[in-house]
Enzyme design. Structure first.
Site, PDB file in Angstrom:
ATOM      1  N   ASP A  21       0.850  -1.208   0.085  1.00 40.64           N
ATOM      2  CA  ASP A  21       0.021   0.011  -0.092  1.00 40.64           C
ATOM      3  C   ASP A  21       0.789   1.249   0.028  1.00 40.64           C
ATOM      4  O   ASP A  21       0.752   2.131   0.822  1.00 40.64           O
ATOM      5  CB  ASP A  21      -0.889  -0.078   1.148  1.00 40.64           C
ATOM      6  CG  ASP A  21      -1.677  -1.225   1.557  1.00 40.64           C
ATOM      7  OD1 ASP A  21      -2.076  -1.850   0.435  1.00 40.64           O
ATOM      8  OD2 ASP A  21      -1.844  -1.772   2.591  1.00 40.64           O
ATOM      9  N   GLU A 190     -11.435   0.952  -2.597  1.00 44.55           N
ATOM     10  CA  GLU A 190     -10.643   1.279  -0.929  1.00 44.55           C
ATOM     11  C   GLU A 190      -9.443   2.274  -1.293  1.00 44.55           C
ATOM     12  O   GLU A 190      -9.227   2.660  -2.679  1.00 44.55           O
ATOM     13  CB  GLU A 190     -10.358   0.135  -0.393  1.00 44.55           C
ATOM     14  CG  GLU A 190      -9.371  -0.756  -1.273  1.00 44.55           C
ATOM     15  CD  GLU A 190      -9.034  -2.168  -0.857  1.00 44.55           C
ATOM     16  OE1 GLU A 190      -9.674  -2.447   0.531  1.00 44.55           O
ATOM     17  OE2 GLU A 190      -8.668  -3.199  -1.219  1.00 44.55           O
TER      18      GLU A 190
END
Length: 422
Positions: A21, A190
């Site tokens: 991420d 997301e």
């Protein structure tokens, strides 16, 4: 994969290890990147580069997870999820979501700190992947975040808030500004990253899950919407599965680049660098017409010597290098400082010795990508029967090899797997 300074081409992944991420910013001639660290300590790794290809680990922004009692034992699916790194008002800021507690931030005057203790911006279950924006034109501040269904029962939507310019609190209850359920074929939306560009509010956000997902772009003239959307990066006919979730950065010469991850099973989420341009309608085009590139011309930046986050370590003075993390908040006495090279770990009595996943006194680093060979010199000094030390590959399951002292006092080389229930 680092590149030689005279090589005009770089090759992906530029970070061949689990830097999950990623988010990236530029400050002057320097680029900085952070990534998820979950329940490992220290957390919030800080990486530095001057060419977007060669990266080094320069520190961590989070030295202990809070509340400390919760993270005294491993919490492998807790902690720091999908942080966002920003520079504002002369300080570095990192916001992240702890899915069990809420949205936190830390900040510092310099990338190497000192960083503040975590400040809870919004409490709640399932609040993940926050990203702030300070709008220089209006003086307003905003924050967007996603949802973890495992904690909240909600997913596939992005919620927006007005935020106090000090970054300490949110000023409203929030509004769903992008509902993935209303977009045909979209699921698991997301990881939003929030920007202001060319008069538009931009949200770059992935969907479709880590194995097979894609990168989406959303834009609106107003922060609270309505937003229009477009898929800007997907696997297509390449072997880069699920190319998505990362950050956009612009070089001093005006080139645009996008760093994202690719899920590689037990090796985690490796980081790729993609060229980025803008089409005539003002939408970003990432990679080769929306497909990830395996290699590409290097960014228009001064050449740098090959570099990558350290993996080798002689442990000078008994101190682990920056690449090492514990699986929980460390306690005094686990490692002993001394004047020579080499790591001296203490054998800790525990009822959980049969399961490495439950032990906090396990020193870890990210598994380097392939090809990879790991060597260690090891000596077991503890004389107590059952004492053991070794080298492990640790994840949802694990395997380890090492030394174990038997009831007869002899030390044996043993090899163990996680129990079948893993």
């Amino acid at each position: 994969m680092s590149a030689a300074p005279d090589d005009p081409v770089y090759r992906n992944p530029v970070l061949d290890a689990d830097w999950s991420d990623p988010d990236v910013i530029r400050v002057g001639d320097d680029f900085y990147l952070t990534a998820s660290s979950f329940g490992r300590v220290p957390g919030l790794p800080l990486l530095h580069s001057r060419d977007l290809v060669n990266w080094t680990l320069v520190g961590h922004a989070l030295h202990r997870l809070e509340p400390e009692s919760e993270f005294a034992v491993p919490r492998h699916d807790w902690g720091v999820w999908a942080p966002s790194l920003r520079r504002h008002d002369g300080r570095f800021w990192i916001f992240w979501g702890d899915p069990d507690q809420g949205i936190f931030q830390v900040n510092a005057p310099e990338i190497r700190g000192p960083w503040t203790r975590p400040h809870l911006v919004k409490a709640g279950k399932g609040l993940i992947d926050p990203c702030p924006l300070w709008d220089d034109e209006s003086g307003e501040a905003y924050l967007v975040h996603a949802w973890a269904k495992s904690r909240s029962g909600v997913k596939n939507r992005l919620t927006g808030h007005r935020m106090h310019p000090h970054g300490t609190e949110l000023l409203d209850e929030g509004k769903v500004i992008v509902d993935g359920d209303r977009i045909p074929g979209w699921f698991t939306l997301e990881g939003p990253k929030l920007y202001k560009h060319d008069g538009w509010f931009w949200i770059l956000a992935p969907a479709g899950g880590v194995e097979t997902g894609w990168q989406g772009a959303f834009r609106s003239r107003a922060f609270f919407g309505p937003y229009e959307e477009k898929v800007v990066l997907e696997q297509k006919d390449t072997d880069v599965n699920g190319p998505h979730q990362g950050g956009w950065v612009r070089t001093p010469s005006g080139e645009d680049w996008f760093l994202h991850f690719q899920q590689r099973g037990a090796y985690g989420r490796v980081v790729h660098l993609q060229p980025m341009e803008w089409d005539p309608d003002g939408w970003p085009v990432i990679g080769d017409d929306g497909a990830p590139v395996t290699e590409h011309r290097r960014p228009d930046l001064p050449p740098q010597r090959p570099a990558a986050p350290a993996t080798d370590d002689d442990f000078p003075g008994g101190r682990p290098g920056r690449q090492w993390q514990w699986t929980a908040n460390p306690r005094d006495g686990w490692a002993t400082h001394h004047s020579a090279d080499g790591l001296r770990l203490t054998c800790v009595r525990t009822p959980d010795a049969h399961d490495l996943r439950a032990l906090p006194n396990v020193l870890t680093q990210r598994l380097p990508g392939t090809p990879c060979t790991v060597e260690v010199d090891l000596r077991l000094d503890d004389g107590e029967p059952g004492a053991r030390a070794g080298l492990a590959v640790l994840g949802d399951a694990y395997s380890w090899i090492g030394l174990e002292r038997g009831t007869d006092g002899a030390v044996r080389l043993v090899h163990r797997f996680a129990e079948t229930a893993a």
